[in-house]
Scaffold this active site. Structure first.
Site, short mmCIF file in Angstrom:
data_model
loop_
_atom_site.label_atom_id
_atom_site.label_comp_id
_atom_site.label_asym_id
_atom_site.label_seq_id
_atom_site.Cartn_x
_atom_site.Cartn_y
_atom_site.Cartn_z
N HIS A 273 7.07 -3.80 -12.00
CA HIS A 273 6.43 -4.27 -13.54
C HIS A 273 5.95 -6.02 -13.56
CE1 HIS A 273 6.97 -4.38 -17.65
NE2 HIS A 273 6.72 -5.36 -17.80
N CYS A 274 6.46 -7.34 -13.13
CA CYS A 274 5.41 -8.15 -13.44
C CYS A 274 4.10 -8.35 -12.57
CB CYS A 274 6.13 -9.14 -12.65
SG CYS A 274 8.19 -8.77 -14.18
N ILE A 275 4.03 -8.22 -11.10
CA ILE A 275 3.28 -9.39 -10.81
C ILE A 275 1.36 -8.16 -10.98
CG2 ILE A 275 1.95 -9.62 -8.57
CD1 ILE A 275 4.87 -9.74 -7.65
#
Length: 438
Positions: A273-275
């Site tokens: 979900h982040c990078i």
């Protein structure tokens, strides 16, 4: 009334009632942690199936054991619910909702905004809200604060606003929610005190920063750092391949240097979900200040291009067998975005499957952690994970390694496959007739 002192006393004496909105990969570990420390916890989610699962003690996240929550439910110390009006019963609210990008790679804060709007009629003086969702610097002050203040609250006096970025790493055996240091910023100094008490009573180390904007920037920096370095090693992989050098051998050797080097490994694209998302939040916000984040955007372009690089390698391998992608049977190994988890958020495997499907390939997948293609916001393929056997492998024209789960029998896969495209460096000794690095 001294609202700050009253809330601090409740937090420090484990008498505070905690409410967590969003019971996913971030929210569920927090619920378990606060519950294990003796706090009463409400878990809020719009997905009733998650609520029902937790009531029955069943976890919908593979690496998380939810059975303690069933005991908590029976003892009335944990209440999972989809009724947001029950926010009136909690002392502090922790927001753990998704922050995706829209189709134009711009921040989509609708999950945050909608969650806050859902609870606004029920919030009360003396409560606090802590946002954990990853977002651009300024979100807490520019989006959340006005929503709360329009209800007549004074931030820092009778209501407290905090930002503390989540740092979860699913299935990481070395670090847990409790042992990962917690960065925390407050809208005011009083808010920061509340944040330090909220997290300091359950997490080993709290790292206070001067503002919510600084805390928001911390998470953006962490994930942009990873994105840029992964882009670098992906580009190095392409160069090394042309020079007939094994990039994995090079990285392993370089990692023996005890200073000045950190190992990053190439792959078929970014996942989680982040990078894949967070750097674009920063580039979007930077434009407001007339800035162009060229370095970050270039890294994003490299990483986004990796699925196409892998597909070109699939085409190259099939060409050796006098086949085209169109009509070929291709098995994707691994649907999750990284090894040994069931998390498919932003998984490059999904992108690979859709692109190959568009080119006419007959797609199947196998993933011991993801037995059926899950509901996703932008993707769906009506597929089930197949069992890998010598017989099933023999049916495919190409095996594409997208996620290198430890549960895969790599020797059997090598022995019984016609063609393997390896995007994860699983096979150190390469038989060029059968295995192609991608």
């Amino acid at each position: 009334m001294n609202y700050k002192k009253e809330l601090l006393d409740k937090l420090n004496n484990q008498q505070a009632v905690i409410g967590v909105i969003g019971m996913g990969y971030v929210g569920l570990p927090l619920i378990l942690l606060f519950s294990s420390k003796g706090y009463k916890v409400y878990g809020f989610d719009i997905d009733q199936s998650k609520v029902d699962s937790l009531i029955q003690g069943r976890s919908y996240i593979e690496h998380i054991d939810a059975s303690p929550l069933k005991i908590g439910y029976e003892k009335k110390s944990f209440l999972p619910t989809s009724d947001f009006s029950l926010v009136k019963n909690v002392d502090t609210i922790i927001l753990c909702v998704p922050t995706p990008l829209n189709d134009h790679r711009e921040p989509d804060l609708s999950f945050i905004v909608n969650s806050v709007e859902a609870i606004l009629p029920y919030i009360q003086k003396g409560q606090s809200i802590a946002l954990e969702s990853t977002t651009y610097p300024g979100t807490t002050e520019e989006v959340l604060r006005p929503q709360i203040e329009k209800m007549g609250f004074t931030i820092g006096e009778d209501f407290f606003l905090i930002y503390s970025p989540e740092r979860e790493d699913p299935a990481n055996q070395k670090f847990t929610t409790q042992t990962i240091p917690k960065v925390c910023g407050g809208s005011t100094s009083n808010c920061l005190e509340i944040g330090k008490a909220l997290y300091g009573n359950v997490i080993d180390k709290v790292v206070p920063v001067s503002s919510t904007q600084a805390a928001e920037m911390v998470k953006i920096l962490e994930n942009t750092f990873r994105s840029v370095n992964i882009a670098l090693v992906n580009e190095m992989k392409i160069v090394a391949e042309k020079m007939k050098i094994d990039i994995f051998e090079v990285i392993d050797a370089a990692s023996t240097k005890p200073f000045g080097f950190m190992s990053f490994y190439p792959g078929p694209g970014l996942g989680g979900h982040c990078i894949p998302i967070d750097p674009f939040y920063l580039t979007w916000k930077a434009r407001e200040f007339g800035l162009s984040t060229r370095f970050i955007e270039l890294a994003g372009e490299v990483n986004v291009s990796m699925p196409d690089y892998v597909i070109n390698k699939v085409a190259e391998g099939l060409n050796r067998h006098k086949k085209s992608i169109n009509g070929s049977k291709i098995l994707i190994l691994g649907l999750a975005y990284k090894k040994n988890v069931d998390d498919v958020r932003e998984s490059p495997s999904v992108v690979l499957m859709e692109k190959l499907n568009e080119k006419g390939a007959i797609i199947s997948y196998s993933d011991p952690h993801v037995l059926a293609f899950p509901k996703m916001r932008k993707h769906f393929l009506d597929l089930q994970s197949i069992e890998i056997t010598p017989e099933s492998l023999a049916q495919f024209d190409c095996i594409l390694i997208s996620t290198n789960h430890d549960k895969f029998d790599w020797k059997m896969i090598k022995d019984h496959s016609k063609l393997i495209v390896d995007s994860r460096g699983v096979y150190k000794t390469i038989d060029n007739e059968k295995i192609i690095r991608a």
